[in-house]
Design a protein around this motif. Sequence first.
Motif, mmCIF file in Angstrom:
data_model
loop_
_atom_site.group_PDB
_atom_site.id
_atom_site.type_symbol
_atom_site.label_atom_id
_atom_site.label_comp_id
_atom_site.label_asym_id
_atom_site.label_seq_id
_atom_site.Cartn_x
_atom_site.Cartn_y
_atom_site.Cartn_z
ATOM 1 N N ILE A 52 0.759 -1.185 0.023
ATOM 2 C CA ILE A 52 0.007 -0.290 -0.083
ATOM 3 C C ILE A 52 1.000 1.184 -0.037
ATOM 4 O O ILE A 52 1.945 1.260 0.768
ATOM 5 C CB ILE A 52 -0.736 0.176 1.300
ATOM 6 C CG1 ILE A 52 -1.883 -1.232 1.421
ATOM 7 C CG2 ILE A 52 -1.632 1.169 1.180
ATOM 8 C CD1 ILE A 52 -2.454 -1.529 2.712
ATOM 9 N N ILE A 136 -1.790 -0.971 -3.929
ATOM 10 C CA ILE A 136 -2.967 -0.093 -3.964
ATOM 11 C C ILE A 136 -2.557 1.423 -3.628
ATOM 12 O O ILE A 136 -1.553 1.668 -2.873
ATOM 13 C CB ILE A 136 -3.716 -0.452 -2.515
ATOM 14 C CG1 ILE A 136 -4.369 -1.895 -2.716
ATOM 15 C CG2 ILE A 136 -4.785 0.421 -2.032
ATOM 16 C CD1 ILE A 136 -5.607 -2.116 -3.489
ATOM 17 N N VAL A 155 -8.661 -0.645 3.289
ATOM 18 C CA VAL A 155 -8.324 -1.796 2.405
ATOM 19 C C VAL A 155 -9.028 -2.875 2.455
ATOM 20 O O VAL A 155 -9.644 -3.474 1.480
ATOM 21 C CB VAL A 155 -6.698 -2.262 2.573
ATOM 22 C CG1 VAL A 155 -6.415 -3.276 1.739
ATOM 23 C CG2 VAL A 155 -5.876 -0.970 2.427
ATOM 24 N N GLN A 158 -12.321 -2.166 0.495
ATOM 25 C CA GLN A 158 -12.088 -2.073 -0.950
ATOM 26 C C GLN A 158 -11.964 -3.596 -1.202
ATOM 27 O O GLN A 158 -12.528 -3.666 -2.444
ATOM 28 C CB GLN A 158 -10.799 -1.176 -1.379
ATOM 29 C CG GLN A 158 -10.401 -1.287 -2.781
ATOM 30 C CD GLN A 158 -9.521 -0.206 -3.073
ATOM 31 O OE1 GLN A 158 -8.651 0.372 -2.141
ATOM 32 N NE2 GLN A 158 -9.199 -0.020 -4.430
ATOM 33 N N SER A 216 -8.921 5.532 -3.241
ATOM 34 C CA SER A 216 -8.174 4.440 -3.213
ATOM 35 C C SER A 216 -8.433 3.791 -4.773
ATOM 36 O O SER A 216 -9.373 3.220 -4.793
ATOM 37 C CB SER A 216 -8.356 3.460 -2.158
ATOM 38 O OG SER A 216 -7.379 2.288 -2.229
ATOM 39 N N TRP A 217 -7.244 3.425 -5.355
ATOM 40 C CA TRP A 217 -7.178 2.740 -6.504
ATOM 41 C C TRP A 217 -6.389 1.481 -6.524
ATOM 42 O O TRP A 217 -5.311 1.644 -5.820
ATOM 43 C CB TRP A 217 -6.435 3.739 -7.925
ATOM 44 C CG TRP A 217 -7.493 4.610 -8.386
ATOM 45 C CD1 TRP A 217 -7.725 6.263 -8.151
ATOM 46 C CD2 TRP A 217 -8.285 4.378 -9.651
ATOM 47 N NE1 TRP A 217 -8.254 6.636 -8.933
ATOM 48 C CE2 TRP A 217 -8.718 5.629 -9.691
ATOM 49 C CE3 TRP A 217 -8.258 3.318 -10.320
ATOM 50 C CZ2 TRP A 217 -9.586 5.670 -10.889
ATOM 51 C CZ3 TRP A 217 -9.358 3.472 -11.573
ATOM 52 C CH2 TRP A 217 -9.984 4.703 -11.704
ATOM 53 N N ARG A 218 -6.889 0.367 -7.144
ATOM 54 C CA ARG A 218 -6.082 -0.586 -7.467
ATOM 55 C C ARG A 218 -4.903 0.034 -8.464
ATOM 56 O O ARG A 218 -5.418 0.664 -9.531
ATOM 57 C CB ARG A 218 -6.741 -1.765 -8.233
ATOM 58 C CG ARG A 218 -7.295 -2.617 -7.116
ATOM 59 C CD ARG A 218 -7.742 -3.910 -7.791
ATOM 60 N NE ARG A 218 -8.449 -4.011 -8.856
ATOM 61 C CZ ARG A 218 -7.909 -4.274 -9.994
ATOM 62 N NH1 ARG A 218 -6.594 -4.472 -10.122
ATOM 63 N NH2 ARG A 218 -8.777 -4.141 -11.103
ATOM 64 N N ARG A 219 -3.809 -0.184 -8.525
ATOM 65 C CA ARG A 219 -2.649 0.440 -9.108
ATOM 66 C C ARG A 219 -2.826 -0.009 -10.661
ATOM 67 O O ARG A 219 -2.758 0.830 -11.467
ATOM 68 C CB ARG A 219 -1.345 0.013 -8.649
ATOM 69 C CG ARG A 219 -0.106 0.413 -9.683
ATOM 70 C CD ARG A 219 1.051 -0.060 -9.338
ATOM 71 N NE ARG A 219 2.095 0.316 -10.189
ATOM 72 C CZ ARG A 219 3.044 1.496 -9.675
ATOM 73 N NH1 ARG A 219 2.706 1.808 -8.321
ATOM 74 N NH2 ARG A 219 3.970 1.779 -10.202
#
Length: 300
Positions: A52, A136, A155, A158, A216-219
């Motif tokens: 993260i 993340i 987290v 999400q 928050s994004w998933r990369r």
Amino acid sequence: MINAFLAFSLMEKLLFILAMAHLMIQLLTLLSNLIFFPSLRPQSKLDRLPKISILIPARNEAQNLPQSLPSILRQAEAYEIIVLDDESQDETWQILEHFAKQDPRLKLLKGKPLPKGWLGKNWACQQLAEVAQGDILIFSDADVLWQAGSLRAIVSEQLRHQADIFSVWPRQITLSFFERLSVPQVDMILLGLLPYLGVRYLPFAAFAAANGQLISWRRSAYQQFGGHAVLKAEVLEDVRMAQRAKGLGFKLSLALGGELLATRMYHSPKQVMEGFSKNILAAHSHSRLWLIASLLLVGA
């Protein structure tokens, strides 16, 4: 009351009906959200924690960082915490250097000059994402206060929803008269006009929003989306990001901060005026006609 309504002109009747319909929609949406809109809650330690990165754009945040940054550094599960100083004119950099000596996870960046066509925060977030190493990517404003267990809760929520993009509305701290008069309107718009069930179950981009205070994004999803570069000149980049992402098929989820995340957006009447005047026209798609209609419905 019926006789009074019959005495209205056609335009007055139309405005009255629209106002009543608007209030009814708000009431039904609010009742639905009271039942279904999730709030962050403390979670037990995740068994398989992704890597993260917490990413913080900071411009003239000397007032906020001494309180907010220690709360973020206490989130032990963070792989890295990166703060970008966006050409601050106060003691932001000196404060960041002080904290960087205490925690090796804290990495500091000096923001590059603003390119043509970009807005400042969007450019700062793009720079942060380019150097982040996490799976993340959590973009957090410098005035957000994190309680113990906040990161696990974010987290966990999400991952539970398998969301590509996940946004949280921190609890708003309001101390002055002008703050209490204006800031709650943000929550009124969210909870009164955006049904959570629509966000979760309907595919339409209109049922989407995000809060730039914490996204928050998933990369991999962020990179596929195109990052902040896609919305480089957008004032309401958070809302437009969520709408565009949902329209492209990315999975969106939302939550309230509950007792885990809080923020004080403004500290003076001047900040209140500047903050809301910057966003109000953008919130109506830069349409003065839509803005006037909205004000008429609210004031009717």
